[in-house]
Design a protein around this motif. Structure first.
Motif, PDB file in Angstrom:
ATOM      1  N   UNK A 123      21.722  51.163  12.943  1.00 33.79           N
ATOM      2  CA  UNK A 123      21.631  51.221  11.492  1.00 33.79           C
ATOM      3  C   UNK A 123      20.627  52.292  11.067  1.00 33.79           C
ATOM      4  N   UNK A 124      20.965  53.023  10.025  1.00 36.84           N
ATOM      5  CA  UNK A 124      20.064  54.014   9.443  1.00 36.84           C
ATOM      6  C   UNK A 124      19.649  53.551   8.051  1.00 36.84           C
ATOM      7  N   UNK A 125      18.352  53.590   7.798  1.00 36.99           N
ATOM      8  CA  UNK A 125      17.811  53.100   6.524  1.00 36.99           C
ATOM      9  C   UNK A 125      17.005  54.193   5.844  1.00 36.99           C
ATOM     10  N   UNK A 126      17.259  54.376   4.544  1.00 40.45           N
ATOM     11  CA  UNK A 126      16.454  55.282   3.717  1.00 40.45           C
ATOM     12  C   UNK A 126      15.744  54.457   2.664  1.00 40.45           C
ATOM     13  N   UNK A 127      14.486  54.788   2.413  1.00 39.78           N
ATOM     14  CA  UNK A 127      13.712  54.057   1.415  1.00 39.78           C
ATOM     15  C   UNK A 127      13.283  55.018   0.319  1.00 39.78           C
ATOM     16  N   UNK A 128      13.835  54.816  -0.881  1.00 38.07           N
ATOM     17  CA  UNK A 128      13.470  55.632  -2.037  1.00 38.07           C
ATOM     18  C   UNK A 128      12.245  55.007  -2.695  1.00 38.07           C
ATOM     19  N   UNK A 129      11.099  55.625  -2.499  1.00 38.14           N
ATOM     20  CA  UNK A 129       9.861  55.085  -3.043  1.00 38.14           C
ATOM     21  C   UNK A 129       9.006  54.522  -1.923  1.00 38.14           C
ATOM     22  N   UNK A 130       8.314  55.414  -1.220  1.00 40.33           N
ATOM     23  CA  UNK A 130       7.522  54.987  -0.066  1.00 40.33           C
ATOM     24  C   UNK A 130       6.129  54.553  -0.505  1.00 40.33           C
ATOM     25  N   UNK A 131       6.084  53.496  -1.325  1.00 39.03           N
ATOM     26  CA  UNK A 131       4.827  52.900  -1.751  1.00 39.03           C
ATOM     27  C   UNK A 131       4.489  51.705  -0.881  1.00 39.03           C
ATOM     28  N   UNK A 132       3.601  50.835  -1.377  1.00 43.81           N
ATOM     29  CA  UNK A 132       3.136  49.691  -0.572  1.00 43.81           C
ATOM     30  C   UNK A 132       4.279  48.819  -0.075  1.00 43.81           C
ATOM     31  N   UNK A 133       5.183  48.432  -0.989  1.00 48.58           N
ATOM     32  CA  UNK A 133       6.246  47.513  -0.595  1.00 48.58           C
ATOM     33  C   UNK A 133       7.276  48.194   0.300  1.00 48.58           C
ATOM     34  N   UNK A 134       7.631  49.432  -0.037  1.00 49.81           N
ATOM     35  CA  UNK A 134       8.583  50.170   0.788  1.00 49.81           C
ATOM     36  C   UNK A 134       8.070  50.373   2.204  1.00 49.81           C
ATOM     37  N   UNK A 135       6.783  50.685   2.328  1.00 46.40           N
ATOM     38  CA  UNK A 135       6.194  50.900   3.651  1.00 46.40           C
ATOM     39  C   UNK A 135       6.018  49.597   4.424  1.00 46.40           C
ATOM     40  N   UNK A 136       5.707  48.510   3.710  1.00 46.83           N
ATOM     41  CA  UNK A 136       5.562  47.222   4.406  1.00 46.83           C
ATOM     42  C   UNK A 136       6.910  46.758   4.962  1.00 46.83           C
ATOM     43  N   UNK A 137       7.990  46.991   4.211  1.00 48.77           N
ATOM     44  CA  UNK A 137       9.336  46.693   4.714  1.00 48.77           C
ATOM     45  C   UNK A 137       9.614  47.530   5.967  1.00 48.77           C
ATOM     46  N   UNK A 138       9.275  48.821   5.887  1.00 47.51           N
ATOM     47  CA  UNK A 138       9.523  49.725   7.019  1.00 47.51           C
ATOM     48  C   UNK A 138       8.805  49.245   8.279  1.00 47.51           C
ATOM     49  N   UNK A 139       7.548  48.834   8.129  1.00 44.42           N
ATOM     50  CA  UNK A 139       6.762  48.362   9.272  1.00 44.42           C
ATOM     51  C   UNK A 139       7.382  47.111   9.896  1.00 44.42           C
ATOM     52  N   UNK A 140       7.888  46.211   9.039  1.00 44.81           N
ATOM     53  CA  UNK A 140       8.527  44.990   9.556  1.00 44.81           C
ATOM     54  C   UNK A 140       9.795  45.324  10.328  1.00 44.81           C
TER      55      UNK A 140
END
Length: 267
Positions: A1-18
């Motif tokens: 799976x490939x994931x893009x996150x529009x808006x790499x703020x606190x919540x976007x980055x915390x999701x990425x880390x998980x």
């Protein structure tokens, strides 16, 4: 799976880390997109193997799932300034407060939208997220989304999208209410002559113990309160003051005000 996150703020980055922690995605399949060029170097340090871009740099987005994690107040502007088309089979997961599925579909001209409301303890993998989906999204697609959300804590599917504004007010904003009460308790301790670091210790450990008692007891909250509040004692004196000043009612009104604001954010 490939994931893009529009808006790499606190919540976007915390999701990425998980997602990376639980190996739900490879680092090279994660694309973090920020509006702020000055943040790129810092994000690169945390995610050295992932792709990091600004919105303006993207002409085509190679991702199965696009997570919208910008501030809800900025969404209309961001949507108007997206220079790439969404592919027919791309899923969109919004974690913006208040912005309804229909508005996201309209502004992005894309039907496959899941809307979710996480809270800040996702940073520790202890969050809770309410989510719902647009029509046309398959069960298997929803299961994949749920697997990702569960990596940040727990998730609950809601049939009625309107309930998400209540979830936003209750659990999305909820951590701040507890911090607010804890801060008041710590300051009361200081006023009584207890050193700040000790006051913090007493309050934090009390909060932790109370949480575990709630989770490990079959008693109702009223019964647990009565266990502490003996007749004519110190706890009863405090609770009486809270009741006389309608503290419970004020807290409820504040939470309902948060729900009202969530509805306003949709415009």
């Amino acid at each position: 799976m490939k994931i893009a996150i529009l808006g790499a703020g606190n919540m976007g980055l915390s999701f990425s880390k998980s997602f990376l922690k639980y190996e739900l995605i490879k680092p090279e399949n994660l694309h973090l997109i920020t509006r702020n060029k000055s943040k790129i170097s810092k994000i690169s340090e945390e995610f050295p193997k992932s792709k990091i871009s600004t919105f303006e740099e993207i002409e085509d987005l190679d991702a199965n799932l696009v997570i919208i994690a910008v501030k809800p107040q900025d969404f209309s502007y961001v949507a108007k300034n997206i220079y790439f088309p969404f592919r027919e089979n791309q899923m969109i997961l919004s974690i913006m407060a208040g912005i309804k599925i229909e508005k996201i579909q309209t502004l992005l001209n894309h039907p496959l939208v899941v809307r979710a409301m996480p809270n800040s303890p996702t940073l520790l993998g202890m969050g809770i997220t309410g989510y719902t989906a647009a029509e046309g999204i398959s069960f298997s697609q929803l299961i994949n989304i749920e697997r990702l959300l569960n990596s940040t804590g727990r998730s609950v599917y809601l049939e009625d999208e309107n309930l998400l504004d209540g979830v936003t007010a209750l659990s999305g904003s909820g951590p701040a209410y507890f911090y607010y009460i804890i801060d008041a308790m710590i300051k009361a301790g200081i006023e009584m002559g207890i050193e700040e670091n000790l006051s913090q210790l007493f309050v934090k450990q009390t909060m932790l113990g109370a949480y575990h008692l709630i989770n490990n007891s079959d008693k109702s909250l009223e019964e647990l309160i009565n266990d502490v509040a003996s007749k004519g004692g110190t706890t009863e004196a405090a609770l009486k003051m809270f009741e006389e000043n309608s503290l419970k009612e004020i807290l409820k009104k504040g939470i309902l005000k948060a729900e009202e604001r969530a509805k306003e954010l949709n415009g």
